[in-house]
Design a protein around this motif. Structure first.
Motif, PDB file in Angstrom:
ATOM      1  N   VAL A   1       0.832  -1.208   0.000  1.00  0.00           N
ATOM      2  CA  VAL A   1       0.000   0.000   0.000  1.00  0.00           C
ATOM      3  C   VAL A   1       0.867   1.259   0.000  1.00  0.00           C
ATOM      4  N   ASN A   2       1.934   1.223   0.792  1.00  0.00           N
ATOM      5  CA  ASN A   2       2.762   2.418   0.992  1.00  0.00           C
ATOM      6  C   ASN A   2       3.921   2.546   0.010  1.00  0.00           C
ATOM      7  N   SER A   3       4.108   1.559  -0.846  1.00  0.00           N
ATOM      8  CA  SER A   3       5.247   1.587  -1.761  1.00  0.00           C
ATOM      9  C   SER A   3       5.159   2.769  -2.726  1.00  0.00           C
ATOM     10  N   THR A   4       6.285   3.402  -2.966  1.00  0.00           N
ATOM     11  CA  THR A   4       6.326   4.558  -3.871  1.00  0.00           C
ATOM     12  C   THR A   4       6.462   4.140  -5.337  1.00  0.00           C
ATOM     13  N   CYS A   5       6.779   2.856  -5.585  1.00  0.00           N
ATOM     14  CA  CYS A   5       6.874   2.383  -6.965  1.00  0.00           C
ATOM     15  C   CYS A   5       6.565   0.894  -7.025  1.00  0.00           C
ATOM     16  N   SER A   6       6.305   0.403  -8.214  1.00  0.00           N
ATOM     17  CA  SER A   6       5.995  -1.005  -8.403  1.00  0.00           C
ATOM     18  C   SER A   6       7.268  -1.844  -8.319  1.00  0.00           C
TER      19      SER A   6
END
Length: 207
Positions: A62-67
């Motif tokens: 959910v909190n990831s800034t990128c895939s």
């Protein structure tokens, strides 16, 4: 292959999960990509994770800034490669030890699996005799077809790898830091030489 590596990289960087658990998750779900896409119920029903660990995995997505794909591309832009136990090119000899790393970061070329290998390690503050002996041993090992594996540390380690390179051999430096960090800094020339005919390897993430 790139997509598979991207999700393995994601799983490897869940640093709050111990390495054996990352291996078990990969095995249970038949790959890191399936761990990533598993929902809360599937993760809990695996009986491998505590409820807190499950929530941490969910929140990491959910909190990831990128895939995962973009994170892997960013790694490659730094000229850093990644290999996991899900890959056929994961070093076979390392796979055979009980507590092998789930994933490895590297620069250069992975050691040829068919090569014999030996380590040269020792004191950082070694004698002149120790230094010259380690260098000669590294040279002779390379001439005999061995891959020399060491830590690129001051003293014996660096001397053995220098001798190996002088003989035109292949050497692998296993670091206690990310592969983007040359330590000790005075071994920068050796670090660069290893990249030309060898491998800089670490289980620690860049930085």
């Amino acid at each position: 292959m790139a997509i598979k590596k991207a999700y393995a990289l994601w799983l490897n960087e869940l640093f709050y999960l111990k390495v054996p658990l990352r291996r078990e998750l990969s095995k249970h779900f038949n790959g890191a990509i399936n761990v990533f896409h598993a929902n809360r119920e599937a993760l809990l029903s695996s009986q491998l994770l505590t409820p807190m660990e499950v929530e941490m995995i969910i929140q990491s997505k959910v909190n990831s800034t990128c895939s995962p794909e973009d994170a892997y591309k960013n790694l490659l832009k730094q000229s850093i490669q990644f290999v996991s136990i899900e890959d056929s090119d994961y070093p076979q000899k390392l796979r055979e030890i009980i507590d092998h790393p789930y994933g490895l970061y590297y620069k250069g070329t992975l050691p040829p699996s068919e090569h014999k290998s030996a380590s040269i390690v020792g004191a950082r503050q070694c004698s002149a005799y120790g230094h010259s002996s380690a260098r000669e041993i590294g040279y002779l090992m390379a001439r005999s077809g061995y891959t020399v594996i060491s830590g690129m540390a001051r003293g014996i380690d660096a001397a053995g790898q220098t001798g190996c390179l002088e003989a035109g051999g292949f050497t692998c430096a296993v670091l206690g830091s990310g592969v983007d960090i040359c330590y000790p800094p005075e071994n920068k020339k050796l670090y660069d030489r290893i990249l030309e005919n060898g491998c800089i390897l670490s289980e620690f993430a860049p930085g």
